[in-house]
Design a protein around this motif. Structure first.
Motif: not given
Length: 283
Positions: A5-8, A13-18
């Motif tokens: 499915p499409h992501p929630h 929302r981008r993690d600032p520390l990926p």
């Protein structure tokens, strides 16, 4: 197989520390003017712990010279970019023309980083000792092959052994190699030994990606194009700058942004690719 499915929305929302909690080895990170340094700083800013490989004698033998303050100053600059208080920066030497050096480097980096390497950025290369077809000799060809190609494959081999010891499908496995413009337009006829060695890495990218896919490791190769790493100035510098639509050279942080993104989970669907990151450079 069920559709994914499409992501929630929350996960968009981008993690600032990926790269928090992950580890990286960056080779060829011996000068603050180089691409390796810029890559390492980006990875550190994304949360990773980083091991910097350097071979100062190589830089010292080149016109641009070694970093005047040495490897510890390079490491200090990367430490200044650390975003995760639990992350660390380590560094060590290695002459990758030695066939035994890649295995030693992987072992030393893994030990310094807590036993695991998630991201391998093979940024190192041999400079000089090259020429046109009628100028090169066997020694030139062998020396470039040993450093620019053989050592990279041996590093990836040891990296793969490390990853194979982890639980199946452990996330975060990334390999990035560096190539050059040998396959574009007129190629690199004045640096034939280097072009052959770098071309071999580009050609091997898809094969390595297939081989490492079972370990959940992606493999991609980046062509950064001409980057201002303090090796040219004067009229020649201005002439090259005019070949970019922007009117400027690539800076080390230009390919570093791409490589750092390839290290994150956002890039997990990209593998086996040779990616040109050269600002529309026109040969």
């Amino acid at each position: 197989m069920p559709r994914i499915p499409h992501p929630h929305p929350e996960s968009l929302r981008r993690d600032p520390l990926p790269l928090r909690g992950r580890t990286a080895l960056v080779t060829g990170a011996s000068r603050r003017g180089g691409i390796g340094y810029a890559v390492a700083r980006r990875l550190a800013a994304y949360g990773a712990s980083v091991y910097l490989h350097h071979h100062v004698p190589h830089d010292a033998s080149q016109p641009w010279g070694a970093d005047p303050e040495g490897p510890e100053a390079v490491a200090a600059g990367v430490r200044a970019a650390l975003a995760d208080p639990d992350a660390r920066v380590c560094h060590g030497p290695g002459d990758l023309s030695d066939a035994a050096a890649p295995a030693r480097l992987i072992a030393e980096a893994a030990e310094a980083l807590g036993g695991r390497i998630d991201v391998l950025v093979a940024n190192h290369a041999r400079s000089g000792a090259d020429g046109r077809l009628l100028e090169i000799d066997a020694e030139m060809l062998d020396s470039h092959w040993a450093v620019d190609t053989r050592s990279v494959i041996l590093l990836i081999q040891e990296y793969a052994r490390l990853r194979a010891a982890l639980p199946p499908r452990t996330p975060g496995g990334r390999v990035m190699m560096m190539t050059s413009g040998q396959d574009i337009a007129g190629g690199m006829p004045t640096e034939l030994a280097y072009a052959l060695a770098k071309g071999a890495l580009a050609s091997a990218t898809r094969s390595l990606a297939t081989e490492l896919s079972a370990l959940a490791v992606t493999v991609n190769t980046v062509n950064p194009g001409p980057v201002d790493t303090d090796y040219m100035d004067g009229d020649d510098y201005q002439a090259i700058a005019g070949m970019f639509p922007s009117g400027r050279w690539g800076m080390p942080d230009d390919p570093a942004r791409l490589i750092a993104w390839l290290a994150t989970d956002e890039s997990e669907w990209i593998t086996g690719q040779v990616i040109d990151s050269e600002g529309g450079f026109r040969r």
